[in-house]
Design a protein around this motif. Structure first.
Motif, short mmCIF file in Angstrom:
data_model
loop_
_atom_site.label_atom_id
_atom_site.label_comp_id
_atom_site.label_asym_id
_atom_site.label_seq_id
_atom_site.Cartn_x
_atom_site.Cartn_y
_atom_site.Cartn_z
N ARG A 1 0.83 -1.21 0.00
CA ARG A 1 0.00 0.00 0.00
C ARG A 1 0.87 1.26 0.00
O ARG A 1 0.58 2.25 -0.69
N ILE A 2 1.96 1.23 0.75
CA ILE A 2 2.88 2.38 0.78
C ILE A 2 3.59 2.52 -0.55
O ILE A 2 3.73 3.63 -1.09
N MET A 3 4.02 1.39 -1.11
CA MET A 3 4.75 1.44 -2.38
C MET A 3 3.88 1.92 -3.53
O MET A 3 4.37 2.55 -4.47
N ARG A 4 2.56 1.62 -3.45
CA ARG A 4 1.66 2.06 -4.53
C ARG A 4 1.50 3.58 -4.56
O ARG A 4 1.13 4.14 -5.59
N LYS A 5 1.81 4.25 -3.46
CA LYS A 5 1.71 5.70 -3.42
C LYS A 5 2.88 6.38 -4.12
O LYS A 5 2.78 7.53 -4.54
N PHE A 6 4.00 5.67 -4.21
CA PHE A 6 5.17 6.26 -4.84
C PHE A 6 4.88 6.59 -6.31
O PHE A 6 4.37 5.76 -7.07
N GLY A 7 5.22 7.82 -6.70
CA GLY A 7 5.02 8.23 -8.09
C GLY A 7 3.62 8.67 -8.42
O GLY A 7 3.32 8.94 -9.59
N THR A 8 2.73 8.75 -7.41
CA THR A 8 1.36 9.20 -7.64
C THR A 8 1.18 10.60 -7.06
O THR A 8 2.11 11.20 -6.52
N GLU A 9 -0.04 11.14 -7.16
CA GLU A 9 -0.32 12.47 -6.62
C GLU A 9 -0.15 12.49 -5.10
O GLU A 9 0.09 13.56 -4.52
N GLU A 10 -0.28 11.33 -4.46
CA GLU A 10 -0.11 11.27 -3.00
C GLU A 10 1.35 11.36 -2.59
O GLU A 10 1.66 11.63 -1.43
N ASP A 11 2.25 11.15 -3.55
CA ASP A 11 3.68 11.20 -3.27
C ASP A 11 4.16 12.63 -3.51
O ASP A 11 4.45 13.03 -4.64
N GLY A 12 4.23 13.42 -2.43
CA GLY A 12 4.62 14.82 -2.56
C GLY A 12 6.09 15.07 -2.33
O GLY A 12 6.51 16.23 -2.30
N ASP A 13 6.87 14.01 -2.20
CA ASP A 13 8.30 14.19 -1.98
C ASP A 13 8.98 14.54 -3.31
O ASP A 13 8.84 13.80 -4.30
N PRO A 14 9.75 15.64 -3.37
CA PRO A 14 10.35 16.06 -4.64
C PRO A 14 11.45 15.14 -5.15
O PRO A 14 11.78 15.18 -6.33
N ILE A 15 12.02 14.29 -4.26
CA ILE A 15 13.06 13.37 -4.70
C ILE A 15 12.46 12.03 -5.11
O ILE A 15 12.83 11.44 -6.12
N SER A 16 11.50 11.57 -4.32
CA SER A 16 10.83 10.31 -4.65
C SER A 16 9.96 10.45 -5.90
O SER A 16 9.86 9.52 -6.71
N ASN A 17 9.35 11.62 -6.06
CA ASN A 17 8.47 11.85 -7.20
C ASN A 17 8.82 13.19 -7.85
O ASN A 17 8.07 14.16 -7.74
N PRO A 18 9.97 13.30 -8.54
CA PRO A 18 10.39 14.58 -9.15
C PRO A 18 9.40 15.03 -10.21
O PRO A 18 8.90 14.22 -10.99
N GLN A 19 9.13 16.34 -10.22
CA GLN A 19 8.17 16.91 -11.14
C GLN A 19 8.87 17.64 -12.29
O GLN A 19 9.96 18.18 -12.13
N ALA A 20 8.24 17.63 -13.44
CA ALA A 20 8.74 18.37 -14.61
C ALA A 20 7.75 19.46 -14.95
O ALA A 20 6.54 19.26 -14.94
N THR A 21 8.27 20.66 -15.25
CA THR A 21 7.43 21.78 -15.66
C THR A 21 7.22 21.71 -17.16
O THR A 21 8.17 21.69 -17.93
#
Length: 247
Positions: free
Chosen positions: A60-80
């Motif tokens: 359940r925790i791993m499924r959050k990685f890379g989704t909108e619930e993952d707000g960590d900038p390193i775990s889920n880096p965003q592109a403009t």
């Protein structure tokens, strides 16, 4: 939004800037992402107060990685991304590739441009046609200038420059340095060269362009040539005529 032109897709309309998870990560970013997610997992286990979590909780925790619930900038880096609207699709352009976009030059015109289609080869065909027309135009310009270089004509008679000087003395003002430079260049073109003159005199209103033209006209007429002075309005043409007759 403003109209823009993409090298690949053609004319589109800028809509907005959006954030999306990065699709392509560098080797360093992947390593940092893996380490950060391991760290987040350890923090989640520690926060639960348990020594370990069951498989379902870990998944359940791993499924959050890379989704909108993952707000960590390193775990889920965003592109403009720049969102560009086309006739049949939306295209997202990364800001680091914004150099592929340019502003549509006539975007402020009353008649707005038609948006290009992403699907199909209409834009490619349009670019190819423009390239072909540009090549043809360049060839025509080169041929024109080659012809001009080959043309010759009898230069004006230096012996008649005394008449031109008499006309110049009727000028009621002191010429400016820029006018003097223009006078000399026009004289060189007309008197001391056998190639037809091809010169454009530029200047703001009241800077003395007309006097440069009048002296060239007088020199041409003094050498038995026909000359014409074109003016944008009838009033201005009448003023020039009276001035020429008076002088």
């Amino acid at each position: 939004g403003d109209f823009v032109v993409h090298r690949k897709y053609g004319i589109g309309r800028f809509e907005k800037t959006v954030l999306q998870p990065k699709q392509k990560l560098t080797k360093e970013e992947k390593e940092a992402q893996r380490n950060r997610r391991e760290e987040l997992m350890r923090e989640a286990i520690k926060a639960s107060g348990k020594k370990s979590l069951v498989t379902e909780e870990i998944q359940r925790i791993m499924r959050k990685f890379g989704t909108e619930e993952d707000g960590d900038p390193i775990s889920n880096p965003q592109a403009t991304l720049l969102e560009i609207a086309y006739y049949d699709a939306l295209v997202h352009v990364p800001v680091e590739r914004a150099y592929r976009l340019s502003r549509y030059r006539a975007g402020d015109a009353v008649v707005k441009p038609r948006l290009s289609r992403v699907k199909g080869g209409a834009w490619v065909k349009a670019k190819s046609k423009v390239e072909e027309n540009t090549i043809v135009m360049a060839q025509d310009v080169l041929a024109l200038y080659a012809t001009r270089e080959a043309l010759t004509r009898p230069p004006c008679d230096p012996g008649l420059e005394t008449k031109v000087q008499e006309f110049e003395e009727t000028f009621p003002f002191e010429p400016t340095p820029d006018q003097v430079t223009c006078f000399e260049h026009v004289e060189n073109d007309m008197v001391w060269r056998s190639r037809p003159m091809d010169r454009l005199i530029c200047g703001d209103v009241g800077f003395g362009k007309t006097e440069v033209a009048l002296r060239a006209l007088f020199r041409a007429v003094a050498n038995g040539k026909q000359a014409a002075l074109l003016a944008p309005t009838g009033v201005l043409a009448a003023q020039h005529f009276k001035n020429i007759v008076k002088r």
